[in-house]
Design a protein around this motif. Sequence first.
Motif, short mmCIF file in Angstrom:
data_model
loop_
_atom_site.label_atom_id
_atom_site.label_comp_id
_atom_site.label_asym_id
_atom_site.label_seq_id
_atom_site.Cartn_x
_atom_site.Cartn_y
_atom_site.Cartn_z
N UNK A 185 0.83 -1.20 0.00
CA UNK A 185 0.00 0.00 0.00
C UNK A 185 0.87 1.25 0.00
N UNK A 186 1.89 1.27 0.87
CA UNK A 186 2.78 2.42 0.94
C UNK A 186 3.54 2.62 -0.36
N UNK A 187 3.94 1.52 -0.99
CA UNK A 187 4.68 1.62 -2.24
C UNK A 187 3.80 2.18 -3.35
N UNK A 188 2.56 1.73 -3.42
CA UNK A 188 1.64 2.26 -4.44
C UNK A 188 1.36 3.74 -4.20
N UNK A 189 1.20 4.11 -2.94
CA UNK A 189 0.96 5.52 -2.62
C UNK A 189 2.17 6.36 -3.00
N UNK A 190 3.36 5.83 -2.76
CA UNK A 190 4.57 6.56 -3.12
C UNK A 190 4.63 6.82 -4.62
N UNK A 191 4.32 5.82 -5.41
CA UNK A 191 4.35 5.97 -6.87
C UNK A 191 3.35 7.03 -7.32
N UNK A 192 2.14 6.96 -6.78
CA UNK A 192 1.11 7.95 -7.16
C UNK A 192 1.49 9.35 -6.70
N UNK A 193 2.09 9.43 -5.49
CA UNK A 193 2.48 10.74 -4.98
C UNK A 193 3.58 11.35 -5.83
N UNK A 194 4.56 10.56 -6.24
CA UNK A 194 5.62 11.06 -7.10
C UNK A 194 5.06 11.60 -8.41
N UNK A 195 4.08 10.87 -8.96
CA UNK A 195 3.46 11.31 -10.22
C UNK A 195 2.71 12.63 -10.02
#
Length: 500
Positions: free
Chosen positions: A88-98
């Motif tokens: 979950x944290x990894x997916x959020x990180x990817x979306x946040x970077x975008x």
Amino acid sequence: MSEPRSADDRLELIRQLNSLSQPQFNELLFALRPPGGVVPGTASAQGDRSKALLDWAEGPMGCGLSKLEQVLEKTRNQHLRKFSSSSEAQQIRIKLLRRLKNDINLRLETSLHKLVKIDLQMEEQRQRVGQHPQLELVPEDSLESAHSPVNRVFRPLGVPEASETLEPAQRLLTVLERSDVQGKLLILGEPGSGKTTELVALAYDLLTQGEQDEREPIPIIFELSAWKVGTSIEQWLIEQIQAIYKVPPKISRQWLKDEWVIPLLDGLDELGLENQRKCVIAINEFLDGQAYPYSVVCCRREEYEQGQIDLHELNGALYIQPLTPAQMQDYLRDLNRFSLWQNIEDSPELLELSRQPLFLTMLVVAYQGRPIGNEAELFNAYIEKQLSDPRFQGAYPPQKAPSQPKTLHYLNWLAQQMEKAGKTEYLIEEMQPSWLSPVHQGLYGLSVGLMGGLSVGLMGGLSVGLMGGLSVGLSVGLWGGLIFGLLGGLIFGPDKTIEP
């Protein structure tokens, strides 16, 4: 003795050591076991500890740089696995970077400084954070950056013949990564000098690193004008990340604990002098004992001086110097607008104003042949030019946009409400009912009460109608909802602020 390494290799090693959190650094020391007293204790600055460890490792009695790199990589990878363990944290990180990259690109594209690059002089003033003065940044015409509006060379004060040219896109990063700065930097300047633009360009470079390496932390720009007195900086950052980027507090709290966020703090001067002082104390408390890879604060010079409290947990300070007449002339000549120079030179007020890049670029956009002699005339001319530009008519059909006086009236009202709310960036979802006049607040309360009452009445009427007749049930429900909704709006309407 350790094998020789290039200056670039040693710089990268010291940067990686500086980026470790205190627990990670202690794990590294436990694995390498340097003799007691070689590496200073945790009360010392992270940069001093990193340099001491690096000097020992490459010395005749040290473990060798290869061993240091091996254990360092293992320590960082273990931390990465811990960080990546939550999908979950990894997916959020990817979306946040975008999301962050899109926001940064938009801010760079719409920046006035994008019209043409201006070479700025930046002088290091380390005394602003309780350090000794040391370095200066001066322009280098032969360099050009795709993202930064300025070109510079790094030069020690008093040694003009010994200059080091910095890579354009990495210029501020290079300063941040110096062992004496250790990623903690204050950027000072006058209004319109380009402080925020510099911060945005730095965020772009750091985001690029984050996209290329999952081990790199996430840079986020925070507007300090939204800070609330009495709130710790850590708690405020968590609240801001949740409110703006919808990241769950448990994840952002862990990110901060593991130092996976780079806080870029803008607008310290917008808090007002008393709250600014309290915020400086809170920032110092937040950074005390932390090993964040980078922490940058932007503030106007005059307000920072008036505060009389230093950000002593930062290690470096840069002051963006005003433009010189020669720089202004070169800028206008490059744009084929040199005729403006006579207008500027004839007005001492306009000359002083044009020494800041923002106002000089505004003048280039706004000038339509008529004289502009002071700040008020400049702002009026710029606003008139922007409002009359067909490209800025928004969603209105041709010839259907509101008149300029009406538009200015509502922009003025909106600016007043944002100033009262301590906001510097307009987001429609953050508008509050409390911004309305008392009369309109009452109407808003009635509307909310009426809609809520009718909804409840309709559902109740349907339930009653199924048992005793649909028409009777709906009539009773709707009338009851109307009456109680209006009463609720009158009684509770004035108190209905919607906080983000």
